[in-house]
Design an enzyme around this catalytic site. Structure first.
Site, mmCIF file in Angstrom:
data_model
loop_
_atom_site.group_PDB
_atom_site.id
_atom_site.type_symbol
_atom_site.label_atom_id
_atom_site.label_comp_id
_atom_site.label_asym_id
_atom_site.label_seq_id
_atom_site.Cartn_x
_atom_site.Cartn_y
_atom_site.Cartn_z
ATOM 1 N N ASN A 90 -1.685 2.105 5.915
ATOM 2 C CA ASN A 90 -0.778 1.041 5.456
ATOM 3 C C ASN A 90 -0.512 0.113 6.631
ATOM 4 O OD1 ASN A 90 -0.532 2.272 3.029
ATOM 5 N ND2 ASN A 90 1.657 2.730 3.192
ATOM 6 N N GLY A 91 -0.280 -1.160 6.342
ATOM 7 C CA GLY A 91 0.054 -2.093 7.418
ATOM 8 C C GLY A 91 -1.164 -2.900 7.835
ATOM 9 N N LYS A 142 14.082 -14.534 -10.416
ATOM 10 C CA LYS A 142 13.794 -13.507 -11.436
ATOM 11 C C LYS A 142 12.803 -14.052 -12.452
ATOM 12 C CE LYS A 142 14.906 -10.621 -10.047
ATOM 13 N NZ LYS A 142 15.676 -10.384 -8.855
ATOM 14 N N HIS A 174 20.278 -35.798 -6.481
ATOM 15 C CA HIS A 174 19.536 -36.043 -5.239
ATOM 16 C C HIS A 174 18.056 -35.695 -5.388
ATOM 17 C CE1 HIS A 174 23.278 -36.897 -3.196
ATOM 18 N NE2 HIS A 174 23.777 -35.815 -3.779
ATOM 19 N N TRP A 181 -3.023 -2.597 -1.496
ATOM 20 C CA TRP A 181 -2.597 -3.953 -1.844
ATOM 21 C C TRP A 181 -3.330 -4.853 -0.858
ATOM 22 C CZ3 TRP A 181 0.905 -7.854 0.173
ATOM 23 C CH2 TRP A 181 1.415 -8.707 -0.795
ATOM 24 N N CYS A 209 0.831 -1.208 0.000
ATOM 25 C CA CYS A 209 0.000 0.000 0.000
ATOM 26 C C CYS A 209 0.867 1.260 0.000
ATOM 27 C CB CYS A 209 -0.856 0.035 1.252
ATOM 28 S SG CYS A 209 -1.872 -1.417 1.468
ATOM 29 N N GLU A 235 9.240 -14.630 -10.949
ATOM 30 C CA GLU A 235 8.464 -13.468 -10.488
ATOM 31 C C GLU A 235 7.963 -12.593 -11.629
ATOM 32 O OE1 GLU A 235 10.407 -10.466 -8.004
ATOM 33 O OE2 GLU A 235 12.319 -10.945 -8.930
ATOM 34 N N GLU A 252 18.830 -16.964 -7.661
ATOM 35 C CA GLU A 252 18.386 -15.625 -8.039
ATOM 36 C C GLU A 252 17.810 -15.636 -9.462
ATOM 37 O OE1 GLU A 252 17.704 -13.022 -6.623
ATOM 38 O OE2 GLU A 252 17.818 -11.432 -8.109
ATOM 39 N N ARG A 279 5.176 0.115 -6.362
ATOM 40 C CA ARG A 279 5.165 -0.721 -5.166
ATOM 41 C C ARG A 279 4.194 -1.884 -5.296
ATOM 42 N NH1 ARG A 279 6.687 2.591 -0.390
ATOM 43 N NH2 ARG A 279 5.125 1.546 0.845
ATOM 44 N N LYS A 301 6.967 -3.980 -4.338
ATOM 45 C CA LYS A 301 8.386 -3.632 -4.304
ATOM 46 C C LYS A 301 8.941 -3.696 -2.886
ATOM 47 C CE LYS A 301 12.312 -2.263 -5.861
ATOM 48 N NZ LYS A 301 13.111 -3.350 -6.464
HETATM 49 C C1 AGP Z 1 13.152 -9.779 -5.870
HETATM 50 O O1 AGP Z 1 13.307 -9.342 -7.145
HETATM 51 C C2 AGP Z 1 12.363 -8.967 -4.959
HETATM 52 N N1 AGP Z 1 12.287 -7.611 -5.193
HETATM 53 C C3 AGP Z 1 12.365 -9.388 -3.487
HETATM 54 O O2 AGP Z 1 12.734 -10.722 -3.352
HETATM 55 C C4 AGP Z 1 13.193 -8.511 -2.526
HETATM 56 O O3 AGP Z 1 14.553 -8.734 -2.692
HETATM 57 C C5 AGP Z 1 12.752 -8.822 -1.081
HETATM 58 O O4 AGP Z 1 11.395 -8.513 -0.944
HETATM 59 C C6 AGP Z 1 13.561 -8.072 -0.053
HETATM 60 O O5 AGP Z 1 13.434 -6.696 -0.225
HETATM 61 P P1 AGP Z 1 14.492 -5.700 0.412
HETATM 62 O O6 AGP Z 1 15.791 -5.941 -0.292
HETATM 63 O O7 AGP Z 1 13.930 -4.330 0.136
HETATM 64 O O8 AGP Z 1 14.576 -6.008 1.869
#
Ligand code: AGP
Length: 612
Positions: A98-99, A489, A508, A74, A2, A492, A485, A27, A607
């Site tokens: 928010n929250g 990527k 394994h 959100w 949010c 997501e 990673e 975000r 984000k």
């Molecule tokens: C990955 O592409 C994401 N954006 C996500 O995994 C991100 O790294 C994670 O939410 C942690 O965020 P931060 O680095 O702001 O703590």
């Protein structure tokens, strides 16, 4: 996640609120709304979907007002519907939030018993009704909010307006970020300063527990009813440089910004091929006492931490543990004295990492243990930076795309700088090795530029992924976290199911998944693990798997049937994980674009994950 924007001015702030919401779109959100006070009335518009839908509604209804609050939601409690979108109203009061209000159900039961009708499924609506109720016993909006806040459990930020106080905006920070933008004859609030850059570059960063009253001319901040002073900070103008420019997506722009971002990050610490004497100078005594390192992070930042573990142990001879913050914070880990706790976070606001940090500090204090805390972070004004003993900034500039790219590679650069510093202090690494590695680090921007030359070839290969349902990424050593990673990527942003594995784990379990339909991405720098990795490639090919290999030119790995090779420039094994990140980012990006997904704001993701 949010987003909140609000303001009180002489002019109409409708367009400022809409522009602010647009700046928070990165975000992630599913609905948007705003409320203004005009001639003793609350005027509200809310829409499901993009801010553009809200903007159209606001243009049609032509609502204006010089005080107001706005929000991108959100969904946490209740579906993404118009009724659940913020602001929520109770008679004369409107609230954005928010929250999470954890005890909202019991508060709701009490409010319903008092006769309040709920029009949404959200936890937020209780706040609007509680403030409305409190205003029956005090005419003062600030005092009413001060009565309500102790009743709320959870982590949250609030913006509140009331038609009977048409010149007052109340802001509350309790576990969720909120800043005040200081204007001339007008003042603003937002969950992210980025939203307010068109109107000001002067900010007050509220602290946990702060309640602020803003009018056009005044800003007063209170803690437990007592006025407190909070400094106004002026923001570096370069942060406002957050547009897509000639790029189709922020993610692509941010991939291409990596050479510069890494250069910026290392420049703060290096002088020629040596560490600057003043780099992390204040931390030297604490660093000389540490006996081990505990890294805490989430998602991509956790992957950076995994590489940090390899480097800390190999280079600085220091035991290093790394753990996902959402696990660490709840499993009551043993806190060990003389440990350096390192949070890695792009945003510095990630709820789990922040909670793990706070809990660690609290438990160390309770046992009288001497620990040192540190943040590697991309946001200088973030909570984590403020709450740790030391910080090392990744100077990547604002990262808007949800998928982390330049934040990740600059985290790796920053980790290497930190490890060299600690290794030097503890005399576990000699000056020659520091000189060798720092020379390589200066060379990294150029190597990344060269790697980016493979973009067209990677685009061509990405076409072979478009129809796939699954994908494996394999690597060994520090390429194992890059495999994780790469898989993160791809999943997501393209929504293809992808898994990363240490190549040695293939037999394994995951080998059972390999068939003609399974693309397998291999990360193959020319290091001491290369021969073993080649055996793993044979195992995949023998089962019909199609290989996509990012390999060092000297690796001897060649194109052949169902084996596609993209050559990555030769690079020292220390810096290979930084460089090999680039082709996996490009691959994921192109696959996602070809599949037509929302690359910068992938579905269901945000984000900055400021709630659990
Ligand atoms: C990955 O592409 C994401 N954006 C996500 O995994 C991100 O790294 C994670 O939410 C942690 O965020 P931060 O680095 O702001 O703590």
């Amino acid at each position: 996640m949010c987003g909140i924007v609000g303001g009180v001015a002489e002019r109409s702030i409708t367009n400022i609120l809409i522009e602010g919401l647009k700046r928070l779109e990165y975000r992630g959100y599913d609905s948007a709304g705003l409320a203004l006070v005009d001639h003793g009335q609350i005027l509200r518009e809310r829409r499901v979907g993009k801010v553009a839908n809200l903007e159209q509604a606001v243009n049609e209804s032509a609502i204006i007002g010089s005080i107001g609050i706005a929000h991108t939601r959100w969904a946490t409690h209740g579906k993404p519907t118009e009724n659940n979108a913020h602001p929520h109203i109770s008679g004369r009061v409107a609230v954005v939030h928010n929250g999470i209000i954890e005890n909202y159900q019991e508060l709701k039961d009490d409010l319903e018993a008092l006769g309040y009708n709920f029009t949404s499924q959200t936890d937020t609506e209780v706040v609007a009704h509680l403030v409305h109720e409190a205003l029956k016993s005090t005419p003062d909006l600030l005092k009413a909010v001060e009565q309500v806040v102790p009743q709320l459990k959870g982590a949250y930020a609030l913006g509140i307006i009331d038609t009977n106080h048409p010149d007052e905006l109340i802001a509350v920070r309790e576990g969720s970020p909120l800043v005040i933008g200081v204007g001339i004859g007008e003042n603003f609030i937002s969950s992210d300063q980025l939203a307010l850059l068109p109107v000001t570059n002067r900010f007050i960063y509220l602290e946990e527990g702060d309640i602020a009253r803003l009018t056009r001319e005044t800003i007063d901040v209170y803690v437990n009813g007592q006025k407190v002073a909070r400094p106004v900070k002026e923001l570096d103008a370069t942060i406002s440089n957050a547009t897509k420019g000639e790029f189709k997506h922020y993610m692509l722009k941010e991939i291409y910004e990596q050479p510069e971002a890494i250069q910026q990050t290392i420049s703060q610490a290096l002088n020629g091929n040596a560490l600057r004497p003043d780099f992390l100078k204040d931390a030297e005594i604490d660093f000389s006492n540490i006996k081990q390192v505990q890294i805490i992070a989430c998602g991509t930042s956790y992957h950076a931490g995994m590489i940090g573990k390899y480097w800390f142990e190999q280079l600085a001879d220091l035991p290093c543990h790394v753990e996902i913050a959402s696990e660490y914070r709840y499993r009551s880990p043993v806190i060990v004295g003389d440990t350096l706790y390192v949070c890695i976070s792009q945003s510095g606001e990630t709820a789990d990492t922040l909670a793990a940090l706070r809990d660690t500090k609290k438990r160390a204090a309770a046992k009288n243990l001497n620990i040192t805390t540190m943040t590697i972070c991309n946001v200088a004004t973030s909570s984590m930076v403020r709450e740790t003993d030391y910080h090392l900034l990744t100077l990547a500039g604002p990262e808007i795309g949800v998928a982390s790219t330049k934040a990740f590679t600059t985290q790796l650069a920053a980790l290497m700088l930190l490890i060299l510093k600690i290794g030097q202090i503890k005399q576990n690494i000699d000056e020659n090795q520091i000189a060798e590695i720092t020379a390589d680090m200066w060379h990294t921007p150029k190597v990344i530029l060269d790697t980016l030359q493979n973009d067209t070839e990677i685009l061509r290969l990405s076409e072979l992924f478009v129809e796939k349902q699954h994908c494996l990424f394999l690597g060994r050593g520090t390429e194992f976290p890059i495999a994780l990673e790469g898989a993160l990527k791809l999943k997501e942003i393209s929504y293809i199911h992808a898994e990363g594995y240490a190549a040695g784990e293939l037999k394994h379990g995951p080998l059972a998944l390999v068939d003609n339909d399974m693309p397998v991405v291999i990360l193959a720098p020319n290091d001491e693990m290369l021969d073993k990795l080649k055996s793993n490639m044979e195992e995949v090919q023998a089962r019909g798997g199609e290989l996509f290999v990012f390999a060092d030119e000297d690796s001897g790995i060649k194109n052949k049937d169902r084996q596609h090779v993209v050559h990555v420039p030769n690079v020292s094994s220390w810096l290979a994980p930084i460089v090999y990140s680039v082709p996996v980012q490009l691959l994921s990006y192109h696959v996602a674009v070809l599949r037509g997904t929302d690359v910068d704001q992938p579905r269901n993701l945000a984000k900055s994950v400021t709630v659990e």
